[in-house]
Design a protein around this motif. Sequence first.
Motif, short mmCIF file in Angstrom:
data_model
loop_
_atom_site.label_atom_id
_atom_site.label_comp_id
_atom_site.label_asym_id
_atom_site.label_seq_id
_atom_site.Cartn_x
_atom_site.Cartn_y
_atom_site.Cartn_z
N CYS A 18 0.87 -1.18 0.00
CA CYS A 18 0.00 0.00 0.00
C CYS A 18 0.91 1.23 0.00
CB CYS A 18 -0.83 0.08 1.28
SG CYS A 18 -1.72 -1.42 1.70
N CYS A 21 3.42 2.16 3.01
CA CYS A 21 3.63 0.97 3.83
C CYS A 21 4.98 1.00 4.54
CB CYS A 21 3.54 -0.29 2.96
SG CYS A 21 3.96 -1.76 3.90
N CYS A 46 2.39 -9.76 4.69
CA CYS A 46 2.39 -8.63 3.75
C CYS A 46 3.74 -8.46 3.05
CB CYS A 46 2.05 -7.34 4.49
SG CYS A 46 0.29 -7.02 4.56
N ASN A 133 3.52 -4.72 12.71
CA ASN A 133 2.43 -3.79 12.39
C ASN A 133 1.21 -4.05 13.27
OD1 ASN A 133 1.32 -6.08 11.12
ND2 ASN A 133 2.29 -5.53 9.18
N CYS A 217 1.16 0.84 9.73
CA CYS A 217 0.44 0.24 8.59
C CYS A 217 -0.77 1.12 8.30
CB CYS A 217 0.02 -1.17 8.98
SG CYS A 217 -1.25 -1.90 7.95
S1 SF4 Z 1 1.61 -3.86 6.14
FE1 SF4 Z 1 -0.24 -2.56 5.99
S2 SF4 Z 1 0.37 -0.86 4.67
FE2 SF4 Z 1 1.85 -2.54 4.33
S3 SF4 Z 1 1.05 -3.72 2.58
FE3 SF4 Z 1 0.27 -4.67 4.49
S4 SF4 Z 1 -1.77 -3.72 4.80
FE4 SF4 Z 1 -0.62 -2.42 3.36
#
Ligand code: SF4
Length: 297
Positions: A18, A21, A46, A133, A217
């Motif tokens: 995102c 991030c 993620c 996160n 996050c």
């Molecule tokens: S950690 Fe949070 S900001 Fe990063 S990609 Fe995952 S959902 Fe998105």
Amino acid sequence: MARQFPREELFAPGHRGCAGCGAAIVARLTLKAAGKNTIVANATGCLEVMTTPYPETAWRVPWMHVAFENAAAVASGIEAAVKSLKRKRGLYEGEKVNVIAFGGDGGTADIGFQALSGAMERGHDMVYIMYDNEAYMNTGVQRSGSTPYMASTTTSPAGSVIRGENRPKKNMPMIMAAHGIPYVATASISYPEDFMNKVKKACEIDGPAFIQILQPCTTGWGYPAAKTVELGRLAVKAGIWPLYEIENGEYRVTYKPSKRISIEEYLKTQKRYRHLTEEDIEEMQNLINHKCQEMGI
Ligand code: SF4
Ligand SMILES: Cc1ncc(C[n+]2csc(CCOP(=O)(O)OP(=O)(O)O)c2C)c(N)n1
């Protein structure tokens, strides 16, 4: 910082995280500090998903995707393999190969905990980086053992029954320190020099090292993408995320805010805390004051 750390980017900017991030910042800074001679084991989460949509990769070092629960076990195997190749085939002669495992808070404090504890206790020469996160973000913001008190997630939803997460955040650095490993540290993406120095030290130390880095996050915490670094800084300044290291059993604060800000200044920036009442914030402030006193912040 520019003089001390290379300009070379071993983590390519073209990932699919995102906007804003913090996990991408963790990976980028880690590789800058560790350098090219690094092999990465990355737990499902993620960081893995956003950096390696087949056939692309953002990693410019050898990188292995491993299951959600076994980053530390795989990193142990990589470390043993490197040792064996040195001894039996003379490979990596005179080189220090950094073996780095990345796991999210779910992959580290919960499902990967057993593998991590085993790797630390066996004494593998590796660096484990827990990018925290504070929830299972990749699967839709479910609470983890590292979700902070009163944060609302999809599985600790604030409402008329509960006020968000009803248990305190698991104290992973102290649990890791209790394994008697040579290096444990906390870090923040908003204090990059402090983090990179810790990664460098962790790589140089012979034996297991554990670093837990707080990673804002945008999606799970609910704040505008441009505020990621600011939020990381507010967490440290409010004392909810103290920066310290424990080297061979010696505890040292690595950054002490000259004046702590109120916890409200941090909480009010995020949707996951928007349900908090004045009484909740006061309760939280008292808890933080107590913790900071204990930690010498
Ligand atoms: S950690 Fe949070 S900001 Fe990063 S990609 Fe995952 S959902 Fe998105
Ligand atoms: C054994 C197993 N259970 C569940 C999953 C589904 N799963 C994939 S990623 C993930 C959440 C990861 O959370 P965390 O480790 O905190 O990393 P983040 O996504 O927040 O970066 C889950 C539950 C899985 N891949 N394997």
